[in-house]
Design a protein around this motif. Structure first.
Motif, PDB file in Angstrom:
ATOM      1  N   VAL A 147       0.929  -1.417   0.139  1.00  0.00           N
ATOM      2  CA  VAL A 147       0.099   0.197  -0.049  1.00  0.00           C
ATOM      3  C   VAL A 147       0.512   1.287   0.171  1.00  0.00           C
ATOM      4  O   VAL A 147       0.522   2.631  -0.385  1.00  0.00           O
ATOM      5  N   ALA A 148       2.361   1.533   0.731  1.00  0.00           N
ATOM      6  CA  ALA A 148       3.396   2.369   1.250  1.00  0.00           C
ATOM      7  C   ALA A 148       3.738   2.457  -0.168  1.00  0.00           C
ATOM      8  O   ALA A 148       3.429   3.827  -0.496  1.00  0.00           O
ATOM      9  N   ALA A 149       4.269   1.653  -1.369  1.00  0.00           N
ATOM     10  CA  ALA A 149       4.636   1.794  -2.716  1.00  0.00           C
ATOM     11  C   ALA A 149       3.393   2.517  -3.576  1.00  0.00           C
ATOM     12  O   ALA A 149       3.705   3.014  -4.131  1.00  0.00           O
ATOM     13  N   VAL A 150       2.436   2.173  -3.286  1.00  0.00           N
ATOM     14  CA  VAL A 150       1.094   2.842  -3.891  1.00  0.00           C
ATOM     15  C   VAL A 150       0.567   3.842  -3.877  1.00  0.00           C
ATOM     16  O   VAL A 150       0.919   4.588  -4.547  1.00  0.00           O
ATOM     17  N   HIS A 151       0.824   4.801  -2.887  1.00  0.00           N
ATOM     18  CA  HIS A 151       0.503   5.215  -2.140  1.00  0.00           C
ATOM     19  C   HIS A 151       1.912   6.471  -2.874  1.00  0.00           C
ATOM     20  O   HIS A 151       1.442   7.495  -2.912  1.00  0.00           O
ATOM     21  N   ALA A 152       2.718   5.785  -2.828  1.00  0.00           N
ATOM     22  CA  ALA A 152       4.588   6.768  -2.705  1.00  0.00           C
ATOM     23  C   ALA A 152       3.823   7.255  -4.555  1.00  0.00           C
ATOM     24  O   ALA A 152       4.373   8.648  -5.331  1.00  0.00           O
ATOM     25  N   VAL A 153       3.612   6.120  -5.468  1.00  0.00           N
ATOM     26  CA  VAL A 153       3.396   6.485  -6.446  1.00  0.00           C
ATOM     27  C   VAL A 153       2.244   7.063  -6.588  1.00  0.00           C
ATOM     28  O   VAL A 153       2.443   8.276  -7.765  1.00  0.00           O
ATOM     29  N   ARG A 154       0.943   7.157  -6.214  1.00  0.00           N
ATOM     30  CA  ARG A 154      -0.139   7.739  -7.065  1.00  0.00           C
ATOM     31  C   ARG A 154       0.379   9.438  -6.146  1.00  0.00           C
ATOM     32  O   ARG A 154      -0.095  10.744  -6.859  1.00  0.00           O
ATOM     33  N   GLU A 155       0.837   9.993  -4.948  1.00  0.00           N
ATOM     34  CA  GLU A 155       1.872  10.581  -4.553  1.00  0.00           C
ATOM     35  C   GLU A 155       2.385  11.981  -5.914  1.00  0.00           C
ATOM     36  O   GLU A 155       1.934  12.720  -6.127  1.00  0.00           O
ATOM     37  N   HIS A 156       3.496  10.982  -6.372  1.00  0.00           N
ATOM     38  CA  HIS A 156       4.595  11.060  -7.328  1.00  0.00           C
ATOM     39  C   HIS A 156       2.377  11.619  -9.051  1.00  0.00           C
ATOM     40  O   HIS A 156       3.863  12.910  -9.300  1.00  0.00           O
ATOM     41  N   VAL A 157       2.629  11.334  -8.689  1.00  0.00           N
ATOM     42  CA  VAL A 157       1.401  11.180 -10.265  1.00  0.00           C
ATOM     43  C   VAL A 157       0.022  12.420 -10.022  1.00  0.00           C
ATOM     44  O   VAL A 157       0.619  13.621 -10.780  1.00  0.00           O
ATOM     45  N   ALA A 158      -0.173  13.022  -8.514  1.00  0.00           N
ATOM     46  CA  ALA A 158      -0.834  13.582  -8.585  1.00  0.00           C
ATOM     47  C   ALA A 158       0.100  15.115  -8.630  1.00  0.00           C
ATOM     48  O   ALA A 158      -0.997  16.296  -9.428  1.00  0.00           O
ATOM     49  N   ALA A 159       1.722  14.765  -8.413  1.00  0.00           N
ATOM     50  CA  ALA A 159       1.922  16.586  -8.523  1.00  0.00           C
ATOM     51  C   ALA A 159       2.403  16.668  -9.704  1.00  0.00           C
ATOM     52  O   ALA A 159       1.855  17.684 -10.268  1.00  0.00           O
ATOM     53  N   ALA A 160       2.623  15.550 -11.189  1.00  0.00           N
ATOM     54  CA  ALA A 160       2.943  15.919 -11.571  1.00  0.00           C
ATOM     55  C   ALA A 160       1.714  16.943 -13.077  1.00  0.00           C
ATOM     56  O   ALA A 160       1.914  17.193 -13.443  1.00  0.00           O
ATOM     57  N   ILE A 161       0.963  15.464 -12.709  1.00  0.00           N
ATOM     58  CA  ILE A 161      -0.493  15.727 -13.339  1.00  0.00           C
ATOM     59  C   ILE A 161      -1.127  16.782 -13.039  1.00  0.00           C
ATOM     60  O   ILE A 161      -1.374  18.066 -14.048  1.00  0.00           O
ATOM     61  N   ASP A 162      -0.254  17.781 -12.138  1.00  0.00           N
ATOM     62  CA  ASP A 162      -1.128  19.217 -11.031  1.00  0.00           C
ATOM     63  C   ASP A 162      -0.412  20.565 -12.380  1.00  0.00           C
ATOM     64  O   ASP A 162      -1.330  21.124 -12.826  1.00  0.00           O
ATOM     65  N   HIS A 163       0.586  19.682 -12.165  1.00  0.00           N
ATOM     66  CA  HIS A 163       1.910  20.743 -12.318  1.00  0.00           C
ATOM     67  C   HIS A 163       0.994  20.424 -14.441  1.00  0.00           C
ATOM     68  O   HIS A 163       1.258  21.873 -15.314  1.00  0.00           O
ATOM     69  N   VAL A 164       1.442  19.153 -15.098  1.00  0.00           N
ATOM     70  CA  VAL A 164       1.143  19.397 -16.200  1.00  0.00           C
ATOM     71  C   VAL A 164      -0.257  19.853 -16.868  1.00  0.00           C
ATOM     72  O   VAL A 164      -0.866  20.569 -17.993  1.00  0.00           O
ATOM     73  N   ARG A 165      -1.189  19.624 -15.945  1.00  0.00           N
ATOM     74  CA  ARG A 165      -2.670  19.957 -15.988  1.00  0.00           C
ATOM     75  C   ARG A 165      -2.714  21.684 -16.111  1.00  0.00           C
ATOM     76  O   ARG A 165      -3.383  22.608 -17.207  1.00  0.00           O
ATOM     77  N   GLN A 166      -1.640  22.590 -15.985  1.00  0.00           N
ATOM     78  CA  GLN A 166      -1.276  24.016 -15.366  1.00  0.00           C
ATOM     79  C   GLN A 166      -0.843  24.587 -16.241  1.00  0.00           C
ATOM     80  O   GLN A 166       0.101  25.860 -16.408  1.00  0.00           O
ATOM     81  N   GLY A 167      -0.148  23.806 -17.329  1.00  0.00           N
ATOM     82  CA  GLY A 167       0.389  23.834 -18.212  1.00  0.00           C
ATOM     83  C   GLY A 167       1.663  24.664 -18.079  1.00  0.00           C
ATOM     84  O   GLY A 167       3.268  25.363 -18.252  1.00  0.00           O
TER      85      GLY A 167
END
Length: 200
Positions: free
Chosen positions: A72-92
């Protein structure tokens, strides 16, 4: 798992990020336990075929029954990285280097290979990942994030316009405003109807 049903059907990376909804009493984590993660993976079962995640000699239910808090911790770590990356990319913007490196590291930890076997009459090739289950899950999810982030459509990812919703979606139609017409869209329509018809 919470009684809240996770939003599914978006690109896998968005489905992962969307496991952190905001409820009336605050943020929730729909992947907080091994059982919750197993339930989410069951919802994603159509995407698991050919992923190389499942053990060749165990059915999916048996594989997911062995999930641990570390997985679960490994999946959470990926989820946090995905969320951070997508948040920046979707805002250009440029995604944080730490998010990209985290996703790259997860993929490197359990790369998928096409494993060749002889079935008695011919050679077959099946995708396979090795290593601990949590590492394989993290690699698969990080790979899905890489696919989305490298796609030009990543800049079109939107957040639901409902005031109390934080779900992300990739609109197929430019006028789509809500994560789900049945969830947030219906609530918005009901609220507008109520406002139009309430007594002065």
């Amino acid at each position: 798992m919470s009684d809240v049903v996770p939003l599914t059907g978006e690109p896998l990376a968005l489905d992962l990020v969307n496991t952190r909804p905001r409820l009336a009493d605050g943020p929730a984590d729909l992947l907080a336990t091994p059982d919750a993660l197993a339930a989410w993976l069951a919802l994603q079962s159509d995407r698991l075929a050919g992923s190389g995640l499942q053990d060749a000699h165990a059915p999916a239910a048996g594989t997911w029954a062995r999930l641990t808090a570390g997985d679960v911790a490994a999946v959470h770590a990926v989820r946090e990285h995905v969320a951070a990356a997508i948040d920046h990319v979707r805002q250009g913007g440029r995604p944080p280097a730490a998010a990209l490196e985290g996703l790259n590291a997860a993929q490197r930890a359990a790369p998928a290979i096409r494993e060749l076997t002889w079935d008695g009459t011919s050679v077959t090739a099946a995708l396979r990942r090795t290593g601990p289950l949590g590492g394989r899950l993290a690699a698969w999810l990080a790979e899905a994030a890489a696919d989305l982030l490298a796609d030009p459509s990543a800049g079109r990812v939107r957040e639901c316009e409902a005031d109390d919703c934080v779900m992300l979606f990739l609109p197929a139609h430019p006028r789509r405003r809500w994560c789900s017409a049945a969830r947030c869209g219906n609530r918005a329509r009901v609220a507008r109807y109520y406002q139009r018809h309430k007594s002065p």
